[in-house]
Each structure stands twice: as structure tokens, then as C-alpha cells.
Design a protein around this motif. Structure first.
Motif, PDB file in Angstrom:
ATOM      1  N   THR A  92       0.841  -1.199   0.000  1.00  0.00           N
ATOM      2  CA  THR A  92       0.000   0.000   0.000  1.00  0.00           C
ATOM      3  C   THR A  92       0.875   1.248   0.000  1.00  0.00           C
ATOM      4  OG1 THR A  92      -1.724  -1.163   1.234  1.00  0.00           O
ATOM      5  CG2 THR A  92      -1.850   1.238   1.177  1.00  0.00           C
ATOM      6  N   TYR A  93       0.606   2.141  -0.953  1.00  0.00           N
ATOM      7  CA  TYR A  93       1.273   3.440  -1.053  1.00  0.00           C
ATOM      8  C   TYR A  93       0.310   4.472  -0.474  1.00  0.00           C
ATOM      9  CZ  TYR A  93       3.432   7.537  -3.349  1.00  0.00           C
ATOM     10  OH  TYR A  93       4.020   8.752  -3.630  1.00  0.00           O
ATOM     11  N   THR A  94       0.720   5.130   0.650  1.00  0.00           N
ATOM     12  CA  THR A  94      -0.170   6.038   1.375  1.00  0.00           C
ATOM     13  C   THR A  94       0.341   7.469   1.280  1.00  0.00           C
ATOM     14  OG1 THR A  94      -0.740   4.277   2.931  1.00  0.00           O
ATOM     15  CG2 THR A  94      -1.258   6.525   3.595  1.00  0.00           C
ATOM     16  N   VAL A  95      -0.580   8.390   0.973  1.00  0.00           N
ATOM     17  CA  VAL A  95      -0.285   9.828   0.913  1.00  0.00           C
ATOM     18  C   VAL A  95      -1.135  10.525   1.970  1.00  0.00           C
ATOM     19  CG1 VAL A  95      -0.313  11.910  -0.503  1.00  0.00           C
ATOM     20  CG2 VAL A  95       0.188   9.694  -1.555  1.00  0.00           C
ATOM     21  N   ARG A  96      -0.496  11.413   2.754  1.00  0.00           N
ATOM     22  CA  ARG A  96      -1.225  12.244   3.719  1.00  0.00           C
ATOM     23  C   ARG A  96      -0.982  13.707   3.368  1.00  0.00           C
ATOM     24  NH1 ARG A  96       0.635   7.939   6.771  1.00  0.00           N
ATOM     25  NH2 ARG A  96      -1.005   6.794   7.896  1.00  0.00           N
TER      26      ARG A  96
ATOM     27  N   ILE B 132      -4.120  -1.735  -8.166  1.00  0.00           N
ATOM     28  CA  ILE B 132      -5.267  -2.597  -7.859  1.00  0.00           C
ATOM     29  C   ILE B 132      -6.463  -1.762  -7.423  1.00  0.00           C
ATOM     30  CG2 ILE B 132      -6.095  -4.510  -6.443  1.00  0.00           C
ATOM     31  CD1 ILE B 132      -3.265  -5.520  -6.246  1.00  0.00           C
ATOM     32  N   THR B 133      -6.329  -1.011  -6.323  1.00  0.00           N
ATOM     33  CA  THR B 133      -7.458  -0.219  -5.818  1.00  0.00           C
ATOM     34  C   THR B 133      -6.967   1.132  -5.322  1.00  0.00           C
ATOM     35  OG1 THR B 133      -7.240  -1.176  -3.593  1.00  0.00           O
ATOM     36  CG2 THR B 133      -8.780  -2.257  -5.115  1.00  0.00           C
ATOM     37  N   GLU B 134      -7.911   2.087  -5.235  1.00  0.00           N
ATOM     38  CA  GLU B 134      -7.669   3.394  -4.630  1.00  0.00           C
ATOM     39  C   GLU B 134      -8.685   3.607  -3.513  1.00  0.00           C
ATOM     40  OE1 GLU B 134      -7.574   6.663  -7.326  1.00  0.00           O
ATOM     41  OE2 GLU B 134      -6.483   5.559  -8.880  1.00  0.00           O
ATOM     42  N   ASP B 135      -8.249   4.323  -2.463  1.00  0.00           N
ATOM     43  CA  ASP B 135      -9.148   4.592  -1.340  1.00  0.00           C
ATOM     44  C   ASP B 135      -8.843   5.983  -0.795  1.00  0.00           C
ATOM     45  OD1 ASP B 135     -11.178   4.070   0.435  1.00  0.00           O
ATOM     46  OD2 ASP B 135      -9.847   3.233   1.954  1.00  0.00           O
ATOM     47  N   TYR B 136      -9.901   6.668  -0.323  1.00  0.00           N
ATOM     48  CA  TYR B 136      -9.759   8.029   0.189  1.00  0.00           C
ATOM     49  C   TYR B 136     -10.459   8.130   1.541  1.00  0.00           C
ATOM     50  CZ  TYR B 136      -8.679   9.008  -4.713  1.00  0.00           C
ATOM     51  OH  TYR B 136      -8.135   8.990  -5.967  1.00  0.00           O
TER      52      TYR B 136
ATOM     53  N   MET C 257      -3.154   3.880  -2.363  1.00  0.00           N
ATOM     54  CA  MET C 257      -3.115   3.149  -3.626  1.00  0.00           C
ATOM     55  C   MET C 257      -2.520   1.767  -3.354  1.00  0.00           C
ATOM     56  SD  MET C 257      -3.556   3.222  -7.022  1.00  0.00           S
ATOM     57  CE  MET C 257      -3.476   4.940  -7.552  1.00  0.00           C
ATOM     58  N   THR C 258      -3.292   0.713  -3.686  1.00  0.00           N
ATOM     59  CA  THR C 258      -2.798  -0.655  -3.526  1.00  0.00           C
ATOM     60  C   THR C 258      -2.024  -1.044  -4.776  1.00  0.00           C
ATOM     61  OG1 THR C 258      -4.728  -1.180  -2.179  1.00  0.00           O
ATOM     62  CG2 THR C 258      -3.446  -3.027  -3.018  1.00  0.00           C
ATOM     63  N   LEU C 259      -0.774  -1.478  -4.574  1.00  0.00           N
ATOM     64  CA  LEU C 259       0.131  -1.770  -5.687  1.00  0.00           C
ATOM     65  C   LEU C 259       0.559  -3.229  -5.663  1.00  0.00           C
ATOM     66  CD1 LEU C 259       2.451   1.374  -5.390  1.00  0.00           C
ATOM     67  CD2 LEU C 259       0.472   1.091  -6.899  1.00  0.00           C
TER      68      LEU C 259
END
Length: 409
Positions: free
Chosen positions: A45-49, A75-79, A98-100
Motif C-alpha cells: 500500500t502506497y499512502t499519501v497524507r 489494484i485499488t484506490e481509497d480516500y 493506492m494498492t500496488l
């Protein structure tokens, strides 16, 4: 007067201070990976804050520029969103995930994440940028088992059979479901040892997302037993790779007992083998019952034959309607043609006998009349002879009246 000047100066200073505060944004972004040394095919999981003090209307207009994630599959995006206080400043925090899936081994650099904040009356467009991240992707361990289905993650397995008792040539469905966190979409169909006497159709996969990062993949086989008897679908090993334990794990399905009863159609087809062929030393061919392809219960139902008759009735009805419609215009055209011919014959002048016969002959030949039917063959012959006979031997007026009388009938 001086009081007003001081008040105006103070107002201008406050306004200038407001402009300065708006133009120097304190927004920033932080990025992180759930795993910096994943295995190839391991889900990360690639996480942005994004920490922001901007007005919500301005923040909503910001353009998100993701890295291109070269060497990874998305794969998927989440907010989501929350709040956080840093150094006495309260921030609104937007969390983007972002799931990679790493697609190749080796060192891979993920480009910086960027935010483009649109301009406002008090500041220009602002670009907020993160730092790049480095990922070291490891290969899977060697000596992969033959039952490995390219499943990398944490999974559970379940097998199902829709019925344990069927008749000969009746269809069965065998399904196998892998559920968990990992590269579900890349998992290949396992090899199942079905009885050799059965017809087996290739597995059809379906994928379903259950929650963020969690999903399931199901493989379904269609089976048709072609011989009666008792059978066992043996336990099936399915091997996955667990990155947390850094080892291959083999999951095993439960066995299934299946009883296949002989159908009446199969008994009938067996009795239809000629006795001479059965008594000879030559190899007797294996007869395939028709019920393997057609359900005899459907064929014997009255509704089956009624459905076959409906298209025939429709085709016959359409043909009859088309025939009637095609006849009506023909009859009408024939009536109109006779009337027009009658007017044309009536208008022929008989002052010149030969010319009159010639004109009436051409009119008859150009008409839609059946000149091979009586009385027209005789009249046509008279008109043809009149072109060469002496004028005293015939009367064009008489021929004209004869034609008009026939056309009135």
C-alpha cells in the motif's frame, strides 16, 4: 484628522498581513509504503497524507498527480480524511491510499507525488510535492511446488459440489474459492483430478472485492458423468506463498463422493448394440446415448413441439399475407392497363387502313394482355396479315370494334 490617517494606516497594515499569510501556504504531503522490500507479486500500500490549512472550496479544486508507478500494477484506490495538530497548527488531513503489486524484481524508484493547488485572489498556483521512494523487490524462493497457483498473500480455500447424486449425463458444478489478501487477479486455475470417465469443461473464474484489500476468486468447472457408478473427487492441493512467513503453504480441499445412477436412455442405448457385433472378437464401439446431448424429458413434452410449430405457423402466415398483397396490386394494375388500352384503341383513326392495323397491333403487343390466350391469337394474326393484304379484303374499323368488345368483357 490624524486619527483617521492612523486608522487607515492600521487597516492597510492588517490587509497586507492577511495577503502575506495567504500567499505563504503551510501545506505539505507525506508518503510511505507498507513494505519497502516486498516479494514480486506481493500486495503493498502506497499512502499519501496531505496536511492542509486551505479553505475547503480551494482544497477541493486541487489536482492530484499520482506517480506513474512504473514496474507496479495498480489494484485499488481509497480516500479518507481526518484532522491532526502539528506545532500548534490544526490541519485537515486527506489520506489517499493506492494498492500496488510489484511486477518485476530489483530496485524500483517511485516518483514524487504532486498536488497542484489552484490560484486564489491572494496567492498564485502552488505545487506541493513529496519525496521519491525506493523499493527493493525480492524474487520468490526457488523450488516452487507443482501445485503453486501464483497466489501470493494470505488465503483460505473452500471447495463445493452442487450435488452428490446425479443421473447419467446430468451436469455437475464443482467450484473452488480462494479468499484473502493478495494478488487474487493473478491467481491461475489449479489442476483438479476429476474421474477420467467424466467430461470436464474448462474452469470459469470470477473475481469479487469484499473490502479494501480483501477479495475472493472462484473457479467453477462444469462436469458431465458419462458412466454410471460411484466416484470420488480426490482432495486437491493448492499451494500459495505467504510473504509474512516467507514460505510456501499448501492448502487442501475436502474429498467428495458422487453417485451416478444409470438413466433409462443409457439402458436403451446399451440394448441397441447388435448381437453379432457383441459376439464377435472385434472391438465393439462405444455408443453415446442421445441424452448426453438432449434432455429426453424436454423432447417428450408437448410444449417442446408446440414451440417448434409456432415459427412454422408464423412463416406460413407471412407467406400467405404476402401472396394476397402481391395479387391485389397485380389485379388492379391489370384493370387500369385494360382501361388505358381501351382508350388508346378507341383513339386510333381508321382512315388509313394499313396504318390503323399497324398501330393497333403495336398497342396489343405493348400491353399486359396474355396474347397467347383466346381470342387474342386470332386477332393478332388478322392484324399482322392486314399489313400486307389489299385494303379491300379487310376493314380496320371492324378489327377495332372486335378488340374493343373483347376489352369490355
Amino acid at each position: 484628522m490624524s486619527r483617521y490617517c492612523l486608522a487607515l494606516l492600521a487597516l492597510m497594515m492588517c490587509f497586507g498581513a492577511t495577503i502575506q499569510a495567504q500567499s505563504s501556504t503551510t501545506d505539505f504531503v507525506e508518503v510511505e509504503l507498507s513494505q519497502n522490500t516486498p516479494y514480486v507479486g506481493e500486495q503493498i500500500t502506497y499512502t499519501v497524507r496531505w496536511y492542509s490549512t486551505l479553505d475547503s472550496e480551494i482544497a477541493d479544486q486541487a489536482d492530484v498527480v499520482w506517480p506513474n508507478f512504473e514496474g507496479f500494477g495498480r489494484i485499488t484506490e481509497d480516500y479518507s480524511s481526518t484532522t491532526d495538530r502539528r506545532e500548534n497548527t490544526l490541519y485537515s488531513v486527506v489520506i489517499l491510499e493506492m494498492t500496488l503489486l510489484p511486477l518485476r524484481t530489483g530496485e524500483i524508484q517511485i516518483e514524487p507525488f504532486r498536488l497542484a493547488v489552484p490560484p486564489s485572489p491572494f496567492q498564485d498556483e502552488t505545487i506541493i510535492e513529496s519525496v521519491p521512494l525506493n523499493v527493493s523487490v525480492r524474487p520468490l524462493p526457488q523450488n516452487q511446488p507443482d501445485s503453486f497457483v501464483n497466489a501470493i498473500g494470505q488465503f483460505s480455500i473452500q471447495a463445493e459440489l452442487d450435488s452428490s447424486q446425479v443421473t447419467l449425463n446430468e451436469q455437475l458444478r464443482y467450484s473452488l474459492t480462494l479468499t484473502g489478501i493478495g494478488n487474487l487477479q493473478q491467481i491461475s486455475a489449479p489442476t483438479v483430478a476429476f474421474p477420467s470417465e467424466w467430461r470436464v469443461f474448462d474452469a470459469q473464474p470470477t473475481y469479487q472485492t469484499l473490502a479494501t484489500g480483501l477479495g475472493s476468486k472462484q473457479f467453477t468447472w462444469r462436469l458431465i458423468p458419462t458412466q454410471a457408478g460411484d466416484y470420488i473427487i480426490e482432495p486437491m492441493p493448492v499451494t500459495t506463498f505467504n510473504p509474512q512467513q516467507q514460505a510456501y503453504q499448501t492448502l487442501t480441499t475436502a474429498p467428495f463422493n458422487v453417485h451416478v445412477a444409470a438413466s433409462d436412455a443409457a439402458i436403451t442405448s446399451t440394448r441397441s448394440i447388435p448381437a453379432t457385433a457383441a459376439a464377435s472378437n472385434s472391438q465393439v464401439p462405444e455408443w453415446v446415448p442421445m441424452s448426453q446431448f438432449i434432455d429426453l424429458r424436454i423432447v417428450n413434452a408437448p410444449l417442446f413441439w408446440l414451440l417448434w410449430l409456432i415459427p412454422l405457423v408464423l412463416v406460413g402466415g407471412l407467406w400467405a399475407i404476402n401472396r394476397l398483397q402481391s395479387r391485389k396490386p397485380t389485379s388492379r394494375n391489370k384493370i387500369v392497363g385494360v382501361r388505358a388500352l381501351r382508350r388508346q384503341i378507341s383513339a386510333v383513326s381508321t382512315d388509313d387502313e394499313k396504318q390503323a392495323c399497324e398501330t393497333m397491333l403495336k398497342l396489343l403487343q405493348a400491353s399486359a394482355l396474355s396474347l397467347h390466350e383466346e381470342p387474342w391469337p386470332h386477332m393478332v394474326k388478322q392484324l399482322e396479315n392486314a399489313r400486307f393484304a389489299p385494303a379491300s379484303t379487310y376493314s380496320a374499323e371492324i378489327y377495332k370494334q372486335q378488340i374493343l368488345n373483347e376489352l369490355k368483357r
